[in-house]
Scaffold this motif. Structure first.
Motif, PDB file in Angstrom:
ATOM      1  N   GLU A 157     -60.075  19.463 -34.504  1.00  0.00           N
ATOM      2  CA  GLU A 157     -60.156  19.288 -33.059  1.00  0.00           C
ATOM      3  C   GLU A 157     -61.420  19.956 -32.526  1.00  0.00           C
ATOM      4  OE1 GLU A 157     -57.532  20.297 -29.053  1.00  0.00           O
ATOM      5  OE2 GLU A 157     -57.119  21.293 -30.950  1.00  0.00           O
ATOM      6  N   ASP A 186     -54.114  15.928 -29.101  1.00  0.00           N
ATOM      7  CA  ASP A 186     -54.458  15.041 -27.995  1.00  0.00           C
ATOM      8  C   ASP A 186     -53.181  14.572 -27.307  1.00  0.00           C
ATOM      9  OD1 ASP A 186     -56.097  13.620 -26.305  1.00  0.00           O
ATOM     10  OD2 ASP A 186     -56.319  11.896 -27.646  1.00  0.00           O
ATOM     11  N   ARG A 221     -52.371  11.837 -24.045  1.00  0.00           N
ATOM     12  CA  ARG A 221     -52.966  10.988 -23.027  1.00  0.00           C
ATOM     13  C   ARG A 221     -51.943   9.994 -22.476  1.00  0.00           C
ATOM     14  NH1 ARG A 221     -59.016   9.259 -25.162  1.00  0.00           N
ATOM     15  NH2 ARG A 221     -59.653  11.311 -25.965  1.00  0.00           N
TER      16      ARG A 221
END
Length: 330
Positions: free
Chosen positions: A176, A190, A192
């Motif tokens: 990351e 992540d 989203r």
């Protein structure tokens, strides 16, 4: 340089006099020293950032998302030491197991699909191990779990975490931000939320239930109107499974399509990296071997593994090293 070499020797996770575990996790002392090494080294001396876009293997069958894997570590070595293992071992066919022809598996899948249950569901849940490589550092394997869920309004969420299901609670390796480092198990890489999408082009549109239609559908996902070679077809299957959790009818159609695929041969039973029993089918390509793992009861694809069949010294890989592995869950 002398200070750096001394730091490397003191942080050595596999001392000459210590126990060697070919694919086992580091002990607590080794993990502590390795974490210290990553945090104490000056920025200009840290390993060059592994650029995911160019360093992850893109030939063969590597998925963006791509399980009896090891607790993965950076390779840190000094004089007289062995490097820590950086990749899981390939799946092994169980001794004395009987290969199940794909035609027979497709028959079973069609029988299991008579009642039409379970149903097709948009979204996926996949665990992957993907090899990342750079020009001047040893390759490392990155374990991730990805969950994609769609909502009625056409929007969807995507959650990616760093985790290794075989070593719950232990730190895992993540890149990351482009800096390979140990993170806590379950660390969010992540998260989203995407706005509504009403695309009707594959793989956003539902897959068809006939073999000819599914073949054309997979060709469209690969942006071609010509017949897909076996490696391309398997890559398209992985793309389909990264968008959809197939139902019984879709599993049966896919199994029938695969039964007519050239070069995909049955080799016997394996236990996949999530502990599930499945039948393995292998395709030997140019420099790689791809193993497809399927549920013998209903034809569902459980996993897809690609290994190097020959060494590539330029990237520091050996024959048998795992390039990528994806395990899809239902």
């Amino acid at each position: 340089m002398a200070d750096e070499l001394d730091l490397l020797r003191r942080a050595n996770p596999v001392p000459v006099g210590g126990a060697h575990f070919g694919d086992g996790p580091l002990d607590h002392r080794a993990e502590r020293h390795l974490a210290g090494l990553l945090s104490e080294r000056p920025a200009e001396r840290r390993p060059r950032l592994l650029n995911t876009r160019r360093s992850r293997v893109t030939w063969g069958l590597v998925t963006a998302a791509a399980v009896s894997a090891v607790t993965l570590t950076l390779v840190v070595s000094g004089p007289g030491t062995q490097p820590a293992v950086a990749a899981p071992r390939p799946l092994v066919v169980l001794a004395d197991s009987t290969p199940l022809p794909l035609e027979q598996l497709a028959d079973r899948a069609e029988t299991a699909a008579v009642d039409g249950s379970p149903k097709l569901r948009k979204g996926t849940h996949v665990q992957s191990w993907t090899l990342a490589m750079s020009d001047d550092k040893p390759p490392i394997t990155l374990p991730e779990e990805r969950i994609v869920r769609w909502k009625a309004d056409g929007s969807h969420t995507e959650l990616v975490v760093a985790t290794d299901p075989r070593h719950r609670g232990r730190p895992v390796l993540s890149d990351e931000g482009g800096d390979p480092r140990l993170v806590e198990d379950g660390h969010v890489v992540d998260r989203r939320t995407y706005p509504p999408s009403w695309s009707d082009a594959p793989p956003e549109s539902p897959p068809p239930h006939d073999v000819a239609g599914l073949r054309a559908y997979l060709q469209e996902t690969e942006y071609t109107s010509t017949a897909l070679a076996t490696p391309e077809l398997l890559q398209a299957v992985a793309g389909l499974l990264d968008h959809w959790t197939l139902g019984a009818r879709e599993n049966a159609t896919l199994a029938r399509l695969l039964a007519g695929t050239r070069g995909l041969r049955p080799v016997g039973e394996v236990t996949d990296r999530l502990g599930r029993r499945g039948q393995a089918y292998v395709y030997d390509g140019s420099g790689t071997r791809t193993m497809l793992v399927m549920d013998p009861s209903d034809g569902a694809v459980l996993g897809l593994e690609t290994t190097f069949s020959r060494a590539d010294p330029e990237y520091g890989v050996k024959a048998g090293d795992v390039m990528s592995y994806s395990a899809w869950m239902r």
